[in-house]
Structures are given as C-alpha cells and as structure tokens.
Design a protein around this motif. Structure first.
Motif, mmCIF file in Angstrom:
data_model
loop_
_atom_site.group_PDB
_atom_site.id
_atom_site.type_symbol
_atom_site.label_atom_id
_atom_site.label_comp_id
_atom_site.label_asym_id
_atom_site.label_seq_id
_atom_site.Cartn_x
_atom_site.Cartn_y
_atom_site.Cartn_z
ATOM 1 N N VAL A 121 78.385 18.349 -77.890
ATOM 2 C CA VAL A 121 77.432 17.337 -78.339
ATOM 3 C C VAL A 121 76.017 17.810 -78.035
ATOM 4 O O VAL A 121 75.743 18.313 -76.949
ATOM 5 C CB VAL A 121 77.682 15.986 -77.630
ATOM 6 N N VAL A 122 75.126 17.628 -78.988
ATOM 7 C CA VAL A 122 73.702 17.803 -78.755
ATOM 8 C C VAL A 122 73.093 16.404 -78.666
ATOM 9 O O VAL A 122 73.262 15.588 -79.581
ATOM 10 C CB VAL A 122 73.028 18.598 -79.889
ATOM 11 N N ALA A 123 72.435 16.110 -77.561
ATOM 12 C CA ALA A 123 71.877 14.781 -77.337
ATOM 13 C C ALA A 123 70.468 14.878 -76.801
ATOM 14 O O ALA A 123 70.046 15.921 -76.290
ATOM 15 C CB ALA A 123 72.761 13.997 -76.362
ATOM 16 N N GLY A 124 69.745 13.767 -76.899
ATOM 17 C CA GLY A 124 68.380 13.741 -76.413
ATOM 18 C C GLY A 124 68.299 13.787 -74.902
ATOM 19 O O GLY A 124 69.222 13.392 -74.198
ATOM 20 N N LYS A 125 67.170 14.272 -74.402
ATOM 21 C CA LYS A 125 66.932 14.266 -72.954
ATOM 22 C C LYS A 125 66.668 12.863 -72.449
ATOM 23 O O LYS A 125 67.026 12.514 -71.330
ATOM 24 C CB LYS A 125 65.735 15.170 -72.616
ATOM 25 N N SER A 126 66.006 12.077 -73.272
ATOM 26 C CA SER A 126 65.664 10.710 -72.891
ATOM 27 C C SER A 126 66.634 9.763 -73.575
ATOM 28 O O SER A 126 66.573 9.571 -74.794
ATOM 29 C CB SER A 126 64.216 10.388 -73.294
ATOM 30 N N LEU A 127 67.556 9.191 -72.803
ATOM 31 C CA LEU A 127 68.579 8.301 -73.338
ATOM 32 C C LEU A 127 68.692 7.061 -72.467
ATOM 33 O O LEU A 127 68.318 7.074 -71.293
ATOM 34 C CB LEU A 127 69.954 8.990 -73.360
ATOM 35 N N TYR A 128 69.240 6.005 -73.053
ATOM 36 C CA TYR A 128 69.594 4.834 -72.263
ATOM 37 C C TYR A 128 70.491 5.289 -71.118
ATOM 38 O O TYR A 128 71.355 6.154 -71.287
ATOM 39 C CB TYR A 128 70.302 3.824 -73.162
ATOM 40 N N ALA A 129 70.293 4.725 -69.939
ATOM 41 C CA ALA A 129 70.916 5.253 -68.722
ATOM 42 C C ALA A 129 72.437 5.348 -68.821
ATOM 43 O O ALA A 129 73.037 6.360 -68.446
ATOM 44 C CB ALA A 129 70.521 4.393 -67.519
#
Length: 411
Positions: A121-129
């Motif tokens: 998975v590629v995901a954002g650095k800033s995510l909902y906790a």
C-alpha cells in the motif's frame, strides 16, 4: 487483492476532467443540483411516506422454507432504512453502489480488507490517527506492507508504487493539516500500475468533492461528520462505480457485521437532506475565521486551502466546489499559546470530531493524535501547538468574535 482492469485510454483522468469543466469554475460539482437531490433522492418509500421509516427488524418472514416473503431476509445482510441511505450516498458520490458501516473506521477497514498477503500500500504521511494505526499495526500482521509518502506530490506516489502495490490510499484535504491531493493525477499513477485508488473524502464531503468523478475507485466518508452533520450518529460509507468492488465491500459488510443500524441510518439520512445548505454556511464561516486568524499577530501559520498562498490552492480550486469547513493554525507562542487560546473560547466547544453544526476546536497532538510518538508527529508535520478548528454554522460574527477573544487572551 483481486484487482479490476484499470487500463485506460490514452486520455488521462486529468485531461478528461479538464474537458468537463471550464477554467473559470471553482470545482466540478457546484451546479449539479445536489441541494435538491439531497432532499428527494433515495428509494421509494412504502405507503407514500415522506420520510424514510425506521425498520427496527432483525429478521423477515419467509413465504415458505424455500421462498422469501419479500426483498429482505436478515438485517445484517440488507435492511430497508440502511439501503435507502446507501442509495442516497451512492447518488451523492456520483457512484453506482455504496455500503454503510457502523463507523468511518469500519468503512476504512472494509477498504483495507480488499488486501491480500503480499500486497503493498502507498499511503499518505498525514492520516487520521486510527487509519495510520490500521496500516502500521494491524494489516502488517497479515502480510501487507505500507509506504508512507507525500501524496500531495504525484511523482512521489509514482516513485513509491512497486510491482506488488495493490492500493493507493489518500485523504484530501488531509487531517489535520488540510493538504490537498491531486486526485486525478494520483488516480492515473495508481491505474498505470493496475493498483486501486481509495480516497477518504470526509473533510470535503460529497457536497464539495467527488473522488469517483475524478478517477478514484473507492470513496470513503465518515458519515458521522458532514453528511450526518449533527454529532448525533456514528457511521461510515464506501462508494464505488465498480460492481465487482461493490460486491467485495458488501460481503465484508455483512460477514464482519459492522453494519449501520436503522436508527443511525435514519439520523444520517435526515441530516443528509441539508448537506448542501450546511456546507454553504460552513464554507462561508470558515473563510471569515481563516481571514481573522491570518491577520492576527498571535498567529504564525494558517493552513486553509482557500488562501492563494496555500500550496494546494490551485488543485483545490480545480477539484472542489469550495474550500471546506476546516482550518488549522499554529500560534507564535507554540503549545502554551495553543492551550491558552482554547481555554479562552466561549462559543466554540473543545471536542474531537468535526463536521457538525456546532464549531469544535482541538489540539491534535494532545487529542486526536495523542497516541502518535514524537517522531510520528514530526513525520506527519503536526506541531505540538497546532490547533484545528471545525467551523460550524453559527452566526459568522459570533464565531469571529470568539476567535478574536481566544487570540487576544494569549497576547
């Protein structure tokens, strides 16, 4: 993950979107009649009921041991109040299918449940906790690997995608820094690698942004927030235009059992009728509050995509109908100033969550993201003194006065 065929024509998603909207438009969905459809969409109700009834049934009668009496069998699988809401959400999102869940996190988990061992998975650095926690602590146990990158940079997403990448997962605007992801560009990057793109659309709501119309495969909402809008029901949804993906999400919904109950479905459906009207007020109030913050000497940095100085402003103006009801900011005095600001407010309530009619304030590092380590906070760009405001629909002058009251109290 069983990945659908994401092959595209030579025309990119971005090119298609540009052809569909003039450069003078702010967003792609500001004149599509959502305010009318929000009131009238959904399934046909029995007995000419104006409001969707609450069907508080666990099970339904059969005509015989081999034949159902009607459309429904058991409410974990399908239920009329929930199905009506799902039809409304699919319409809002510009999708053909939607599934409603017991919470936004249950909806996000359903998306991740599409993954298989060995997937990346590629995901954002800033995510909902809690989204971050699922990707950091839960799914790696099942053989899923994750790379966190700056998803506001489509090239960074492309560089992070590997042969085993099955999913790109982003929020836009992001929580809590309101960074903006170019959905069309990231969709093209994901689809070029036969990966899916899922977008958490909670901060925008389908009144302001529709990821499926911009090329995303899945759009996630925390229905608790803007769609429900009254802080009285917890729920989530996943919408798509792909029948195979919809079937997999639906199967996860009824096998894992994290369904949205009839009472919550009723409350969210009721709130959804005023979504467009509320979002118009949220956006107007937020512009006024953000301008007040930006002009005050106690404020160091304001994160609001409606400002031309915001790094994502151009993309936000292109893919959103307006700039939303959220604003985040850092005070020159740091965490002590943030504490004093919050304590000095009278109209705005200190609480987690967002998107309700009432204005809420929180300090993410101490509240919603309190389980992050210092290193994780730094990597996500969350300063300990960052303040996040969910601007409600109270009288504009009252909110501006309260923000000034809080700011003046820390000088």
């Amino acid at each position: 993950m069983t990945v659908r065929d994401t092959s595209k024509s030579d025309e990119s998603t971005a090119d298609r979107n540009e052809a569909d909207a003039s450069e003078d438009d702010v967003g792609a969905n500001d004149s599509d009649g959502l305010d009318t459809r929000a009131i009238h969409s959904g399934r046909e109700n029995p007995n000419d009921a104006l409001v969707t009834p609450i069907y508080a049934n666990a099970t339904y009668e059969y005509d015989s041991s081999t034949r159902l009496g009607g459309e429904y069998r058991y409410s974990r699988m399908d239920a009329p109040t929930r199905n009506d809401l799902e039809a409304v959400v699919a319409d809002f999102e510009g999708g053909t299918h939607a599934s409603a869940f017991a919470s936004g996190m249950a909806a996000i988990d359903a998306v991740f449940s599409l993954l298989e061992s060995g997937d990346h998975v590629v995901a954002g650095k800033s995510l909902y906790a809690e989204t971050y926690d699922l990707l950091a602590d839960v799914y790696p146990k099942y053989g899923v690997s994750v790379s966190h990158v700056d998803v506001t940079d489509p090239d960074a997403v492309r560089d992070a995608i590997r042969e085993d990448t099955a999913l790109v997962y982003v929020e836009t605007p992001t929580n809590p820094l309101l960074r903006i992801v170019d959905i069309a560009a990231v969709a093209d990057a994901a689809h070029a690698a036969d990966a899916l793109l899922a977008v958490d659309n909670t901060f925008a709501s389908p009144a302001l942004q529709r990821p499926l119309e911009l090329g995303a495969d899945l759009s996630v909402e925390s229905l608790t927030k803007y769609v429900g809008g009254h802080s009285d029901a917890i729920g989530g949804s996943v919408a798509t235009r792909d029948a195979d993906l919809a079937a997999e999400i639906s199967r996860t919904q009824y096998t894992r059992g994290a369904i949205l109950g009839p009472f919550e479905s009723f409350l969210v459906r009721r709130g959804a009728k005023t979504l467009q009207a509320r979002m118009d007020r949220h956006c107007r109030n937020t512009r006024a509050v953000a301008t007040t913050l930006d002009s005050h000497e106690a404020v160091d940095t304001v994160h609001y995509p409606g400002f031309e100085s915001h790094p994502g402003h151009e993309v936000a103006a292109r893919q959103m109908a307006d700039f939303g009801g959220m604003v985040a900011f850092e005070l020159a005095g740091g965490v002590d100033a943030a504490t004093s600001f919050v304590a000095g407010l009278e109209t705005i309530t200190i609480a987690e969550s967002l998107g309700g009619v009432e204005s809420l304030v929180e300090v993410p590092a101490a509240m919603t993201h309190q389980d992050f380590t210092k290193a994780e906070l730094k990597d996500a760009g969350i300063d300990p003194g960052l303040v996040r405001l969910s601007v409600g629909i109270e009288r504009e002058d009252d909110l501006v006065a309260d923000v000034r009251r809080g700011l003046d109290g820390i000088l």
